[in-house]
Enzyme design. Structure first.
Site, PDB file in Angstrom:
ATOM      1  N   ASP A  70      68.294  86.972  63.091  1.00 14.76           N
ATOM      2  CA  ASP A  70      68.864  87.888  62.110  1.00 14.76           C
ATOM      3  C   ASP A  70      70.382  87.816  62.109  1.00 14.76           C
ATOM      4  O   ASP A  70      71.071  88.822  62.267  1.00 14.76           O
ATOM      5  CB  ASP A  70      68.391  89.319  62.402  1.00 14.76           C
ATOM      6  CG  ASP A  70      68.750  90.293  61.286  1.00 14.76           C
ATOM      7  OD1 ASP A  70      68.948  89.826  60.143  1.00 14.76           O
ATOM      8  OD2 ASP A  70      68.842  91.506  61.556  1.00 14.76           O
ATOM      9  N   GLY A 103      72.137  86.513  59.496  1.00 20.02           N
ATOM     10  CA  GLY A 103      72.641  86.558  58.126  1.00 20.02           C
ATOM     11  C   GLY A 103      72.700  85.198  57.460  1.00 20.02           C
ATOM     12  O   GLY A 103      73.521  84.971  56.563  1.00 20.02           O
ATOM     13  N   LYS A 104      71.818  84.281  57.870  1.00 23.34           N
ATOM     14  CA  LYS A 104      71.840  82.914  57.340  1.00 23.34           C
ATOM     15  C   LYS A 104      71.610  82.856  55.837  1.00 23.34           C
ATOM     16  O   LYS A 104      72.237  82.054  55.144  1.00 23.34           O
ATOM     17  CB  LYS A 104      70.769  82.052  58.015  1.00 23.34           C
ATOM     18  CG  LYS A 104      70.980  81.754  59.472  1.00 23.34           C
ATOM     19  CD  LYS A 104      69.936  80.795  59.993  1.00 23.34           C
ATOM     20  CE  LYS A 104      68.517  81.268  59.772  1.00 23.34           C
ATOM     21  NZ  LYS A 104      68.201  82.553  60.450  1.00 23.34           N
ATOM     22  N   LYS A 147      64.912  75.820  51.782  1.00 27.05           N
ATOM     23  CA  LYS A 147      64.475  76.437  53.033  1.00 27.05           C
ATOM     24  C   LYS A 147      63.763  75.386  53.859  1.00 27.05           C
ATOM     25  O   LYS A 147      62.804  74.763  53.394  1.00 27.05           O
ATOM     26  CB  LYS A 147      63.542  77.616  52.746  1.00 27.05           C
ATOM     27  CG  LYS A 147      63.135  78.388  53.996  1.00 27.05           C
ATOM     28  CD  LYS A 147      64.314  79.126  54.617  1.00 27.05           C
ATOM     29  CE  LYS A 147      63.842  79.916  55.851  1.00 27.05           C
ATOM     30  NZ  LYS A 147      64.958  80.629  56.498  1.00 27.05           N
ATOM     31  N   ASP A 159      63.484  83.854  51.092  1.00 25.16           N
ATOM     32  CA  ASP A 159      64.882  83.467  51.300  1.00 25.16           C
ATOM     33  C   ASP A 159      65.433  82.729  50.080  1.00 25.16           C
ATOM     34  O   ASP A 159      66.590  82.946  49.695  1.00 25.16           O
ATOM     35  CB  ASP A 159      65.014  82.600  52.552  1.00 25.16           C
ATOM     36  CG  ASP A 159      64.760  83.392  53.826  1.00 25.16           C
ATOM     37  OD1 ASP A 159      64.891  84.629  53.789  1.00 25.16           O
ATOM     38  OD2 ASP A 159      64.419  82.781  54.847  1.00 25.16           O
ATOM     39  N   GLU A 210      68.652  75.770  54.650  1.00 26.56           N
ATOM     40  CA  GLU A 210      68.691  76.910  55.570  1.00 26.56           C
ATOM     41  C   GLU A 210      67.566  76.819  56.584  1.00 26.56           C
ATOM     42  O   GLU A 210      66.392  76.711  56.228  1.00 26.56           O
ATOM     43  CB  GLU A 210      68.566  78.233  54.799  1.00 26.56           C
ATOM     44  CG  GLU A 210      68.627  79.432  55.742  1.00 26.56           C
ATOM     45  CD  GLU A 210      68.192  80.741  55.104  1.00 26.56           C
ATOM     46  OE1 GLU A 210      67.860  81.676  55.860  1.00 26.56           O
ATOM     47  OE2 GLU A 210      68.170  80.819  53.855  1.00 26.56           O
ATOM     48  N   GLY A 211      67.913  76.889  57.858  1.00 29.34           N
ATOM     49  CA  GLY A 211      66.922  76.858  58.911  1.00 29.34           C
ATOM     50  C   GLY A 211      66.183  78.175  59.049  1.00 29.34           C
ATOM     51  O   GLY A 211      66.395  79.129  58.296  1.00 29.34           O
ATOM     52  N   ALA A 212      65.301  78.224  60.038  1.00 35.82           N
ATOM     53  CA  ALA A 212      64.548  79.437  60.354  1.00 35.82           C
ATOM     54  C   ALA A 212      64.891  79.829  61.783  1.00 35.82           C
ATOM     55  O   ALA A 212      64.592  79.084  62.724  1.00 35.82           O
ATOM     56  CB  ALA A 212      63.051  79.191  60.203  1.00 35.82           C
ATOM     57  N   GLY A 213      65.552  80.971  61.971  1.00 32.18           N
ATOM     58  CA  GLY A 213      65.965  81.370  63.304  1.00 32.18           C
ATOM     59  C   GLY A 213      67.135  80.542  63.802  1.00 32.18           C
ATOM     60  O   GLY A 213      67.946  80.029  63.025  1.00 32.18           O
TER      61      GLY A 213
END
Length: 213
Positions: A13, A15-16, A39, A51, A116-119
């Site tokens: 979390d 703010g990506k 994503k 996202d 955008e990555g995840a985590g």
């Protein structure tokens, strides 16, 4: 020549999604690029990536044709967790080739693709392959999103040391002011990261984004 840039964060979390969309707007407005966001792997969704929907709201475009045909979010799992666990719960394998082909399709149509990555960087894709392994193996430049919550200095420096160890090109660190709950801690965090970057990654840009509410 199109460029593909990976956006990751110091944790889940950071703010990506906001940072990715605002970076897209900056590249469009300041540098005249055509930009689309993608994503990497979306979890906790079915159908359209939430996202990607957020990116489009901030960018003011509405959903694009490549969103509707799944190219900007080629791998979606239903359970909100790490990719490797989400894939196991859904009874599916993660096909990185699908992601690579989607990115290549977008890169043929836009000047810049922001993935955008995840985590964070060490989120597992499989038991033996993490997000940072994907970034390194595809030789992607990185933008890292951080913030001023207590503990962020530790998470940021650990992430950047991992980036350095793998020889990944760090393009930028984006400091997200949305989490500046304690101004004393926040300003110290930003100052520490600024000094660290000047020593260890002098060519990397440092920028801030304002609180979004």
């Amino acid at each position: 020549m199109s460029q593909t840039i990976f956006i990751s964060g110091i944790d889940t979390d950071a703010g990506k999604s906001y940072a990715t969309a605002l970076l897209a707007l900056r590249l469009i407005r300041e540098e005249g690029h055509t930009v689309i966001t993608q994503k990497f792997i979306q979890t906790g969704n079915t159908g359209i990536s939430e996202d990607i929907e957020l990116h489009r709201r901030i960018m003011g475009t509405g959903l694009l044709p490549r969103d509707l045909d799944g190219t900007t979010a080629p791998v979606i799992f239903s359970y909100p967790c790490s990719a490797q666990l989400a894939a196991r719960l859904d009874g599916r394998e993660i096909d990185l080739g699908v992601i690579d082909r989607a990115t290549a399709t977008l890169a043929a149509e836009y000047d810049t693709v922001l993935v955008e990555g995840a985590g964070g960087l060490m989120v597992p894709v499989t038991d033996t392959f993490t997000t940072i392994d994907y970034i390194s193996s595809r030789r992607l430049p990185l933008v890292l999103v951080t913030n001023g919550r207590l503990g962020s200095i530790n998470h940021t420096i650990l992430s950047l040391e991992a980036v350095k160890a793998r020889g990944i090109k760090l393009m930028e660190v984006i400091y997200n002011r949305h989490f500046d709950y304690d101004p004393v801690i926040a300003e110290d965090t930003l100052g520490y990261i600024t000094r660290y970057l000047a020593r260890e990654f002098p060519s990397a840009r440092l920028s801030t984004i304002p609180s979004v509410g």
